[in-house]
Design a protein around this motif. Structure first.
Motif, PDB file in Angstrom:
ATOM      1  N   LYS A 167      -7.124  -8.831  -3.943  1.00 31.65           N
ATOM      2  CA  LYS A 167      -6.660  -7.821  -2.983  1.00 31.65           C
ATOM      3  C   LYS A 167      -5.443  -7.077  -3.513  1.00 31.65           C
ATOM      4  CE  LYS A 167      -8.435 -10.457   0.918  1.00 31.65           C
ATOM      5  NZ  LYS A 167      -8.116 -11.542   1.851  1.00 31.65           N
ATOM      6  N   VAL A 175      -1.809  -2.665  -4.381  1.00 28.62           N
ATOM      7  CA  VAL A 175      -3.047  -2.997  -3.669  1.00 28.62           C
ATOM      8  C   VAL A 175      -4.236  -2.461  -4.463  1.00 28.62           C
ATOM      9  CG1 VAL A 175      -4.296  -2.773  -1.487  1.00 28.62           C
ATOM     10  CG2 VAL A 175      -1.807  -2.908  -1.480  1.00 28.62           C
ATOM     11  N   ASN A 179       0.836  -1.207   0.000  1.00 27.31           N
ATOM     12  CA  ASN A 179       0.000   0.000   0.000  1.00 27.31           C
ATOM     13  C   ASN A 179       0.873   1.259   0.000  1.00 27.31           C
ATOM     14  OD1 ASN A 179      -2.630   1.133   0.046  1.00 27.31           O
ATOM     15  ND2 ASN A 179      -2.350   1.667   2.202  1.00 27.31           N
ATOM     16  N   LYS A 206      -7.405  -2.402  -0.389  1.00 27.97           N
ATOM     17  CA  LYS A 206      -7.284  -1.246   0.523  1.00 27.97           C
ATOM     18  C   LYS A 206      -8.375  -1.301   1.601  1.00 27.97           C
ATOM     19  CE  LYS A 206      -5.200   1.910  -2.854  1.00 27.97           C
ATOM     20  NZ  LYS A 206      -3.904   2.189  -2.216  1.00 27.97           N
TER      21      LYS A 206
END
Lengths: 113, 190
Positions: free
Chosen positions: A64, A83, A26, A88
């Motif tokens: 994902k 991501v 992320n 998220k």
């Protein structure tokens, strides 16, 4: 009494691998090998290269994370992961659950009889 | 770039095992692992990288098991959980134990359901009995019903149906518990 701290530490890592991988991706999309290098400063997380790829493979199939092959590295293509929006949302839910867990655990550990 | 023959050997064996195990897109996985091993070789860490992966067969199973356990856990139906336990029981003790207890509970549920059929057609010799020594017996007795005392009477069918449902749900819970333990173990292996 036999005390095996390694066994207890491995218990602590339950579920942590998925959270760590999603959090790292992320921040910055990375290839598998780059992820291995990024977790090297955090040996207590216990994220090794051998088990990383099956985990990445599953997270990708679950939607994902998304992987894309690139050939930015001269002579060697790499698959970079990022991501997805679903990932998220999942990460946010995991972080929240983790925060509440840590709050309660810290309160117990710091509580005075 | 390193061209260590161990990389080709491992990757070829991995692709064969992934294909054999029915893992989707084995070529994509192998390309990524090859890239990882080449990078490790460049930095002089190929031996350690290969050690982390173990044998190609075991590593291929990690990919398959990671997906299969998660898929069965998410879908949660008895068809998926039991099918997954059957497939994994050959090389995972947790799956074999889970399958054993799940099988016993499911067979017990079926057995109790069968006694309901007997109760409908032959109510006098089917039910919950105790013998002279007070031992409980559930099912059908062949002859001489006078040696047994029957309990429940007309309530046998609803009670047996509830018991069958209880055994069925317990079997499903055991199967899910086994999957959950294997799922945690997968996370611990990381």
């Amino acid at each position: 009494m036999i005390m095996n701290i390694d066994s207890w530490k491995s218990q602590l890592r339950k579920g942590a691998a998925e959270l760590a991988v999603l959090a790292l991706l992320n921040h910055t999309p990375s290839s598998g090998i780059a992820l291995v290098k990024r977790v090297e400063p955090y040996p207590n997380i216990g994220l090794s290269g051998g088990a990383l790829y099956p985990l990445l493979n599953r997270l990708e199939r679950e939607g994902k994370i998304a992987g894309r092959w690139s050939s930015e590295t001269v002579g060697r293509p790499e698959k970079a992961y990022e991501v997805t929006p679903d990932g998220k949302a999942w990460l946010a839910a995991m972080r929240e659950a983790r925060t509440f867990f840590d709050q309660d655990m810290n309160a117990i550990l710091e509580a005075k009889a | 770039m390193s061209t260590d023959p161990r990389i080709d050997k491992f990757c070829d064996a991995l692709e064969q095992n992934l294909t054999r195990l029915g893992v989707e897109q084995p070529g994509d996985i192998v390309s990524e692992i090859r890239s990882h091993l080449l990078s490790a070789a460049d930095s002089g860490a190929l031996e350690a990288a290969l050690d982390e992966m173990g044998s190609a067969g075991d590593y291929a199973r990690q990919f398959r098991d990671e997906l299969r356990i998660e898929d069965a856990y998410i879908r949660s139906g008895p068809k998926h959980t039991v099918a997954t336990l059957i497939l994994l029981s050959a090389h995972r003790l947790g799956a074999a134990i889970g399958l054993f207890f799940t099988g016993i509970l499911y067979l017990t549920a079926v057995s109790v359901l069968v006694t309901i059929g007997f109760e409908i057609f032959n109510p006098s010799s089917t039910g919950l009995f105790t013998d002279d020594s007070g031992v409980f017996f559930l099912g059908t007795i062949a002859s001489d019903t006078s040696a047994y005392t029957e309990h429940l009477g007309g309530f046998y069918i609803p009670v047996a149906a509830a018991m069958a449902m209880g055994f069925y749900l317990a079997g499903g819970a055991i199967a899910r518990l086994a999957l959950r333990l294997m799922r945690k173990k997968s996370n611990r292996q990381v």
